[in-house]
Scaffold this motif. Structure first.
Motif, PDB file in Angstrom:
ATOM      1  N   UNK A  30       0.804  -1.228   0.000  1.00  0.00           N
ATOM      2  CA  UNK A  30       0.000   0.000   0.000  1.00  0.00           C
ATOM      3  C   UNK A  30       0.837   1.278   0.000  1.00  0.00           C
ATOM      4  N   UNK A  31       1.793   1.431   0.902  1.00  0.00           N
ATOM      5  CA  UNK A  31       2.554   2.681   1.017  1.00  0.00           C
ATOM      6  C   UNK A  31       3.226   3.088  -0.288  1.00  0.00           C
ATOM      7  N   UNK A  32       4.058   2.223  -0.841  1.00  0.00           N
ATOM      8  CA  UNK A  32       4.678   2.567  -2.118  1.00  0.00           C
ATOM      9  C   UNK A  32       3.668   2.751  -3.258  1.00  0.00           C
ATOM     10  N   UNK A  33       2.557   2.021  -3.218  1.00  0.00           N
ATOM     11  CA  UNK A  33       1.528   2.194  -4.253  1.00  0.00           C
ATOM     12  C   UNK A  33       0.943   3.601  -4.198  1.00  0.00           C
ATOM     13  N   UNK A  34       0.714   4.097  -2.987  1.00  0.00           N
ATOM     14  CA  UNK A  34       0.253   5.481  -2.832  1.00  0.00           C
ATOM     15  C   UNK A  34       1.342   6.464  -3.273  1.00  0.00           C
ATOM     16  N   UNK A  35       2.608   6.092  -3.027  1.00  0.00           N
ATOM     17  CA  UNK A  35       3.731   6.915  -3.478  1.00  0.00           C
ATOM     18  C   UNK A  35       3.785   7.038  -4.993  1.00  0.00           C
ATOM     19  N   UNK A  36       3.433   5.974  -5.693  1.00  0.00           N
ATOM     20  CA  UNK A  36       3.368   6.017  -7.158  1.00  0.00           C
ATOM     21  C   UNK A  36       2.351   7.065  -7.593  1.00  0.00           C
ATOM     22  N   UNK A  37       1.154   6.991  -7.006  1.00  0.00           N
ATOM     23  CA  UNK A  37       0.087   7.933  -7.375  1.00  0.00           C
ATOM     24  C   UNK A  37       0.495   9.367  -7.062  1.00  0.00           C
ATOM     25  N   UNK A  38       1.053   9.593  -5.875  1.00  0.00           N
ATOM     26  CA  UNK A  38       1.477  10.940  -5.493  1.00  0.00           C
ATOM     27  C   UNK A  38       2.597  11.428  -6.414  1.00  0.00           C
ATOM     28  N   UNK A  39       3.588  10.575  -6.652  1.00  0.00           N
ATOM     29  CA  UNK A  39       4.723  10.974  -7.488  1.00  0.00           C
ATOM     30  C   UNK A  39       4.303  11.394  -8.883  1.00  0.00           C
ATOM     31  N   UNK A  40       3.450  10.586  -9.510  1.00  0.00           N
ATOM     32  CA  UNK A  40       3.060  10.913 -10.873  1.00  0.00           C
ATOM     33  C   UNK A  40       2.043  12.052 -10.923  1.00  0.00           C
TER      34      UNK A  40
END
Length: 120
Positions: A30-40
């Motif tokens: 979950x954490x890194x998956x949310x990081x993907x969304x935030x980053x892009x």
């Protein structure tokens, strides 16, 4: 803020999003998956602001080229990916290509200014 600042922010967050994608293990963490969304989200938003003052061809080439080089560096440093002569040459060619494109933009602006001055 200037277009160059927005482009820099965009590149940093694109590399962040890509790194988080690696850490998300196919979006199962979950954490890194949310990081993907935030980053892009931040990356594309910043890129759109950069495009207000930077030509599309220059902005996109810089964004993708520097983002690629930064992702290679992160892969080597954080994930122990290999770095060989061919990868180094490829990164150098990307940087040279971006430099040439930016130089061509500056030469075009200078010649456009001369043409405008001659019309007056």
């Amino acid at each position: 803020m200037s277009g160059a600042v927005f482009l820099t922010i965009s590149i940093i967050f694109e590399a962040f999003g890509t790194t988080m994608m690696k850490l998300s293990h196919g979006f199962t963490v979950l954490g890194p998956s949310l990081g993907v969304a935030l980053g892009f989200l931040v990356s594309f938003t910043s890129l759109s602001f950069a495009l207000k003052t930077i030509p599309l061809s220059i902005a996109y080439a810089t964004w993708s080229g520097v983002g690629t080089a930064l992702s290679v560096a992160i892969g080597v440093l954080a994930f122990n990916e290999s770095l060989n002569l061919f990868k180094i040459i490829a990164i150098v060619l990307i940087i040279v290509g971006i430099t040439i494109m930016n130089r061509a933009k500056n030469d075009h602006q200078a010649s456009s200014s001369l043409v405008e001055a001659n019309r007056i």
